[in-house]
Structures are given as C-alpha cells and as structure tokens.
Design an enzyme around this catalytic site. Structure first.
Site, PDB file in Angstrom:
ATOM      1  N   ASP A 171       0.841  -1.197   0.000  1.00  0.00           N
ATOM      2  CA  ASP A 171       0.000   0.000   0.000  1.00  0.00           C
ATOM      3  C   ASP A 171       0.881   1.254   0.000  1.00  0.00           C
ATOM      4  OD1 ASP A 171      -2.176   1.659   0.145  1.00  0.00           O
ATOM      5  OD2 ASP A 171      -2.943   0.865   2.027  1.00  0.00           O
TER       6      ASP A 171
ATOM      7  N   CYS B  95      -5.599   4.658  -4.075  1.00  0.00           N
ATOM      8  CA  CYS B  95      -5.976   3.306  -3.662  1.00  0.00           C
ATOM      9  C   CYS B  95      -7.246   2.771  -4.320  1.00  0.00           C
ATOM     10  CB  CYS B  95      -6.164   3.279  -2.148  1.00  0.00           C
ATOM     11  SG  CYS B  95      -4.785   3.928  -1.200  1.00  0.00           S
TER      12      CYS B  95
ATOM     13  N   LYS C 155      -6.913  -4.983   3.165  1.00  0.00           N
ATOM     14  CA  LYS C 155      -7.609  -3.743   2.820  1.00  0.00           C
ATOM     15  C   LYS C 155      -8.540  -3.924   1.628  1.00  0.00           C
ATOM     16  CE  LYS C 155      -6.420   0.978   1.319  1.00  0.00           C
ATOM     17  NZ  LYS C 155      -5.338   1.989   1.297  1.00  0.00           N
TER      18      LYS C 155
ATOM     19  N   HIS D 135     -11.328  -1.221   0.670  1.00  0.00           N
ATOM     20  CA  HIS D 135     -11.385   0.158   0.179  1.00  0.00           C
ATOM     21  C   HIS D 135     -12.164   0.308  -1.126  1.00  0.00           C
ATOM     22  CE1 HIS D 135      -9.104   4.278   0.089  1.00  0.00           C
ATOM     23  NE2 HIS D 135     -10.377   4.381   0.432  1.00  0.00           N
TER      24      HIS D 135
ATOM     25  N   ASP E 152      -0.284  -0.748  -4.918  1.00  0.00           N
ATOM     26  CA  ASP E 152      -1.549  -0.276  -5.478  1.00  0.00           C
ATOM     27  C   ASP E 152      -1.404   1.055  -6.208  1.00  0.00           C
ATOM     28  OD1 ASP E 152      -1.071   1.213  -3.168  1.00  0.00           O
ATOM     29  OD2 ASP E 152      -3.155   1.200  -2.505  1.00  0.00           O
TER      30      ASP E 152
END
Length: 480
Positions: free
Chosen positions: A63, A103, A157, A159, A319
C-alpha cells in the site's frame, strides 16, 4: 506506432544494485549471501512447451509502496531479501503501472478489469464515505473465478465501499478478513472517522466486527499463512492479500506509545489525526517496508511448506506510487499524480510450473492487464456485458507471443496521461500538454511537445476518444 524499439537492452536497474553488493556476501550466512548475490537477469523468454494445471493465485498488494522501495528495484537503504528472492525466482517488470494514482480506483481496475471511470464508485479518488462502492452486480475477478471453480478470499484492505451495501463477500469472495476503509491505526484498528474497522465474514453469514488489537500486519500475515496451508480439496484458490503497509500512520511493530498518542487524538475528535503528518521518518518508513518484506516471506514459506509452491502463481505489486518517505528515484512525482512516480510500481510474477526465474521484462503493462491475464490462465471468461479494458498477457508469458501494440490510459481529477510504446502524453494540473520519450527520459524532464506536435496531437486525440466513453466526474464527490 512507437518511434523507438522496446528497450530490452536497457540496464536492469536492480541488477546494478545486486552486483555492487557482491563482495559483501562473503562470509555471510547462506540465506543472506543469496539475498545479496549479484542479480543476473536475462530478458524475458517464455517456456511454451511446459504444461501445468490451473494455478492457485496469490495476489499480494503493498500500500503506497514506491517504485524503487525494494532493493531489487534500486533502493540504496531498504533491504528486501524476500521480495528480491521472489524476483530471482520469477519475472521482474520494470515498466509496470497501477490502474490509477490512488488506492480505490486502482482496486476497481483490478477487481473489474476495466477503467475506474466506467463505474460510479471508481470516480472517487479515493472512496471516503458510504455513498459509493463496487456494486455487487458488477462481475469481478473473484466472481468470475468462483464461477470457474475457484475458492476465493480477500485478506486485508478492501477500500471499495462500506457496509451495509458493499463488501468483498457481496462481490465474489467466499470469505473476507480485513478493513473496509483506506487506512487504520495499526493497533487499535480505528479508521479515519474513529470507527473500529476490522471485520471477518463469509458469503453465507455476512461480515461482523472482529476484535484483535495486535499489530495489523502480524494479524494479516497469520491469516494469509493459514489460508495457503488450508486443505481446499481439488479446488484451486484465489487469495487477494492486501497489506496496509507501508501506508500511514507511520507505526511499526512495537510502536505502542506512538499508537496510543494517535488514538488519543482520534478520540479527542482531531480530524486528520490518522494522517500522522507530524510523524514518521525515512528510518521509520524503512522499518515498515522491511516488515512488509518479512511478512511476505512468511506467507511464501507457508506456501512452500504446503507443497503448493510450484502450482501457485504469486503476484506482487503496489496499489499506486509511493508517498512521503518513498524512494522513487529516478522517477518524478508520487501518489495522486500521473507522473511516473505516481503510477509506476514494482511488479513481480512467479509461477514455477510455467515461468523460468531470473528474468526481467520491459513491456509496459498495467493493472487491468493482470485481470485479463489471470482470467485467461484460470480458464474463466469475462462477462460479455462488461468488456475488459486490459489486455491478457497470457500469450506473452506462456507462449512467447508479442504483446499487441496498444495504449495505456489514465485519468484522475485534473490530470491525464496516455502511454503508447515509449511515448507518454501527460497533462498535469497546470493545464499544459507535455510529451515524453520514456526510453530516454524516465524522469519526465525533457518535454518533446514542441518538437513532435503531430504526435502530441495524435495522442491527445486518442486520450480524448477514450475519455468520452467514461463517466464524467460529478461536481463534488467528497472523496478526492
């Protein structure tokens, strides 16, 4: 047409770093000596006569990891022996890109295989509230693979929207363990709004809060290691393993006092406390990246012990580009920008049954391509009503076919970019159209717009044709 040949003779950036460390390997333990040994990469070449069954797929995302944050990509101060070993065992891509510069949109492009701007949720850069998300009716990489017989899980994650309307378990993943938002405090699991954000669930029972106040990266590593060791019967599996490391806040394993201070600020109602703008350092960031490397290594060791290593395709990337403390040299820009530093990401693919190790590819590729590639390799078909924007790289990787000439397209609020061959058309927030020859100028400093006006006009027109087919940005979306 590209005006330069594919830069296969270009120097392998990580190879230079490995060579410089060769003498340091003398007298070291075997594992460390291997990690520091010179990298002798050869240009990618497929092994078309090999045969293998449908692979398991372990798709790992860091990330906000910068393009050169791995030692195999040139970092002079961050040591990543596990990811470097993965690169030596597989194929390292030098010109790989994320689907967007933040993201959420990149995750949309991975899960759907389409430009983020084709869906309402993909317009948020990134998603910051409950108003939008990945619609459960939209086919995804997970739903298409599940229909083709795969077990599917997402750990880490998400998101791509919040409960009650959006969740991995509503979009094709059999099970989910992780956080819904864009960031969380690593110990307390408090999100941007002060909400608790660690959940576990499955497609049958839905999602529920899961209490675990240990360091988040440790928890995700344990969960992923358990999943790859699990007996899935005769079903191949897809595991999306989405670490939050090294995204802010700048909290490493053991930083419990710093964690408590951030939690105090969050509970006191300080907006933006989680951004940790008064914290962090290059040294702390290095610690977090090296922890990510150790965590990936632990999961890969669990995979090897399970006996599935040969038949598992492992993919690792970020990402989007790096943030405050990332090492992106020689690229310009970082996260949120469509300059190279915002979208070019470290990318490694390993599949022992089909791909030789020690190879490097300079082909320009990006996130939607991997969706198309994995679907083809797994024997799954895209949904006819939702055509993919990516190009499958399976013929290139497995048969040695040429990657078809095409264009890579990006759009974010206030910026646009398009890559064709080695040429990149870019317009930043200043509004000026620019043109760069990336083969000669990865740093995007020599603007060729005035020297190549016809090419500039051609690439601009091509970008605008694609843009017309996408949803327009709303006047206000609350997430950019």
């Amino acid at each position: 047409m590209s005006r330069h040949p594919s830069p296969l003779s270009r120097r392998a950036f990580g190879g230079v770093v490995g060579a410089s460390a060769a003498t340091a390997a003398i007298g070291l333990p075997a594992a460390e000596a291997e990690a520091r040994a010179p990298v002798r990469e050869k240009p990618f070449e497929a092994a078309p006569h090999r045969r293998a069954k449908r692979p398991n797929i372990l798709f790992i995302l860091g990330d906000d990891l910068g393009w050169a944050d791995l030692s195999s990509y040139g970092s002079p101060h961050i040591k990543t022996p596990n990811l470097d070993r993965l690169a030596r065992q597989g194929v390292r891509f030098t010109d790989a890109y994320s689907g967007s510069a933040t993201c959420s949109p990149t995750r949309f492009s991975l899960y759907t295989g389409r430009f983020p701007g084709r869906t309402k949720g993909g317009l948020a850069e990134p998603i910051a509230d409950k108003s939008v998300g990945l619609e459960p009716t939209h086919p995804t990489l997970a739903s298409l693979l599940r229909d083709a017989g795969y077990a599917t899980a997402l750990i880490g994650k998400w998101h791509c929207g919040y409960l009650p309307d959006y969740s991995p378990t509503k979009s094709g993943w059999d099970e989910f363990f992780g956080n819904f938002g864009g960031a969380l405090e690593y110990y307390s699991k408090l999100g941007l709004g002060g909400e608790y954000d660690l959940y576990a669930g499955d497609v049958r029972e839905g999602d529920a809060e899961y209490k675990d106040l240990r360091y988040y990266t440790r928890i995700l590593t344990e969960r992923a290691s358990e999943y790859v060791r699990r007996d899935h019967g005769d079903r191949p599996w897809l595991l999306n393993l989405n670490f939050t490391t090294p995204h802010w806040p700048w909290i490493a394993d053991g930083d419990e006092e710093e964690s408590a201070e951030i939690v105090r600020r969050i509970k006191a109602g300080q907006k933006g406390a989680l951004w940790h703008q008064d914290g962090g350092s290059v040294e702390k960031y290095t610690e977090m990246v090296q922890d990510l490397d150790r965590s990936v290594g632990e999961v890969l060791r669990a995979l090897k012990k399970s006996g599935q290593e040969r038949d598992t395709l492992v993919f690792f990337a970020s990402d989007n580009g790096g943030e405050r403390f990332s090492y992106n040299w020689p690229l310009s820009g970082n996260k949120s920008s469509l300059q190279e530093g915002g979208i070019r990401v470290p990318t490694i693919v390993r599949w022992p049954a089909r791909l030789d190790g020690g190879q490097v590819s300079h082909e320009p590729v990006y996130t939607p391509d991997w969706t198309a590639t994995l679907l083809e390799i797994a024997g799954a078909r895209p949904h006819a009503a939702y055509p993919l924007d990516g190009t499958s790289l399976a013929p290139y990787l497995l048969k040695g076919a040429r990657v078809p000439e095409r264009e890579l397209f990006w759009r974010v609020r206030g910026e646009r970019a398009l890559r064709r061959g080695n040429w990149k058309y870019y317009r930043g927030k200043g509004g000026a159209d620019q043109l760069f020859d990336l083969a000669a100028d990865r740093r995007e400093q020599a603007d060729r717009a005035a020297a190549e006006p016809e090419l500039l006009a051609e690439l601009r027109a091509s970008w605008e044709r694609t843009d017309k087919g996408l949803l327009p940005y709303p006047a206000r979306d609350g997430g950019s």
